[in-house]
Design an enzyme around this catalytic site. Structure first.
Site, PDB file in Angstrom:
ATOM      1  N   MET A   1      -3.502 -11.830   8.224  1.00 17.83           N
ATOM      2  CA  MET A   1      -3.230 -10.802   9.221  1.00 17.83           C
ATOM      3  C   MET A   1      -1.861 -10.127   9.055  1.00 17.83           C
ATOM      4  SD  MET A   1      -6.083 -10.844  10.680  1.00 17.83           S
ATOM      5  CE  MET A   1      -5.933  -9.919  12.204  1.00 17.83           C
ATOM      6  N   ARG A   2      -1.444  -9.930   7.826  1.00 14.41           N
ATOM      7  CA  ARG A   2      -0.164  -9.259   7.563  1.00 14.41           C
ATOM      8  C   ARG A   2      -0.344  -8.244   6.457  1.00 14.41           C
ATOM      9  NH1 ARG A   2       4.230 -11.553   9.434  1.00 14.41           N
ATOM     10  NH2 ARG A   2       3.589 -13.254  10.764  1.00 14.41           N
TER      11      ARG A   2
ATOM     12  N   GLY B   1     -11.066 -19.311   8.391  1.00 11.79           N
ATOM     13  CA  GLY B   1     -11.234 -19.691   6.992  1.00 11.79           C
ATOM     14  C   GLY B   1     -12.673 -19.804   6.521  1.00 11.79           C
TER      15      GLY B   1
ATOM     16  N   HIS C   1     -13.018  -6.852   4.138  1.00 13.09           N
ATOM     17  CA  HIS C   1     -12.855  -6.252   5.465  1.00 13.09           C
ATOM     18  C   HIS C   1     -14.234  -6.016   6.093  1.00 13.09           C
ATOM     19  CE1 HIS C   1     -10.802  -4.127   8.613  1.00 13.09           C
ATOM     20  NE2 HIS C   1     -11.780  -3.242   8.564  1.00 13.09           N
TER      21      HIS C   1
HETATM   22  C1  GRF Z   1     -13.262 -11.716   8.218  1.00 12.35           C
HETATM   23  O1  GRF Z   1     -14.146 -10.980   9.016  1.00 12.35           O
HETATM   24  C2  GRF Z   1     -12.573 -10.833   7.222  1.00 12.35           C
HETATM   25  O2  GRF Z   1     -13.373  -9.800   6.758  1.00 12.35           O
HETATM   26  C3  GRF Z   1     -11.433 -10.275   8.029  1.00 12.35           C
HETATM   27  O3  GRF Z   1     -10.992 -11.343   8.808  1.00 12.35           O
HETATM   28  C4  GRF Z   1     -12.084 -12.236   9.039  1.00 12.35           C
HETATM   29  C5  GRF Z   1     -11.649 -13.613   8.593  1.00 12.35           C
HETATM   30  O4  GRF Z   1     -12.585 -14.598   8.937  1.00 12.35           O
HETATM   31  N1  GRF Z   1     -10.440  -9.678   7.175  1.00 12.35           N
HETATM   32  P1  GRF Z   1     -12.495 -16.047   8.301  1.00 12.35           P
HETATM   33  O5  GRF Z   1     -11.103 -16.604   8.664  1.00 12.35           O
HETATM   34  O6  GRF Z   1     -12.686 -15.945   6.839  1.00 12.35           O
HETATM   35  O7  GRF Z   1     -13.559 -16.859   8.986  1.00 12.35           O
END
Ligand code: GRF
Length: 187
Positions: free
Chosen positions: A89-90, A14, A108
């Protein structure tokens, strides 16, 4: 005047959620966190800030459509207009995409279309690229495939370890995501 309401969807640490909620200059207010992992650290971050959470486990539902319908109901009840994915993650299904068409963004950690999917930073590092970076894009049904809104390059420095590259990429993420949200919502 009250700000437009937004929700962040996250599954993990997060840090991007935190970066978004800390930017008080944004023209939207994050009023809800949606999280699919009951043990994710992002939940405590939301609770500390008094932000509502909707936490679910996909396995408790019959289908993606069923849990997404419940999410859409929660979003509508909370008058959410924008959705920001931040380490969710979905893949989104048609139920979410139809309900929030053109109003869902994702961040991303690569220069898409290069290195979509998981472990993008490590895969770019191992591939020996000279530069990688960060992309903010609209979300469609594919894996990191929606139209790109903004990208920022991060150089891979000779001799620099993976951990340092990761840290530099996350620094860019935490700056770029709020900036893009701000510019887009002000339009
Ligand atoms: C980040 O690197 C984002 O780009 C990717 O997942 C990671 C999430 O990190 N989609 P966080 O939970 O915001 O620290």
């Amino acid at each position: 005047m009250s700000k437009v309401k937004a929700a962040v969807f996250a599954s993990g640490t997060g840090s991007n959620f935190q970066a978004i909620i800390e930017d008080k200059t944004l023209p939207c207010e994050v009023v809800l966190l949606v999280c699919d992992r009951p043990s994710a650290p992002v939940i405590a971050k939301a609770q500390r800030q008094g932000i509502k959470t909707f936490v679910f486990s996909a396995k408790d539902y019959e289908s993606k459509e069923a849990y997404e319908q419940e999410i859409v109901d929660v979003l509508k009840r909370n008058e959410i207009e924008w959705v920001f994915l931040a380490g969710y993650m979905r893949l989104l299904g048609q139920t979410m995409l139809d309900a929030y068409e053109g109003k869902i963004l994702n961040i991303h950690p690569s220069l898409l279309p290069a290195f979509p999917g998981k472990d993008s930073i490590a895969r770019a590092f191992e591939a020996g690229v000279a530069e990688t970076g960060v992309t903010v894009h609209y979300v469609d049904g594919g894996m990191d495939t929606g139209p790109v809104i903004a990208q920022e390059v991060v150089e891979v420095l000779p001799g620099d370890p993976l951990e340092s590259l990761e840290a530099r990429i996350h620094e860019v993420e935490h700056r770029l995501y709020p900036k893009v949200i701000k510019e887009l919502l002000q339009k």
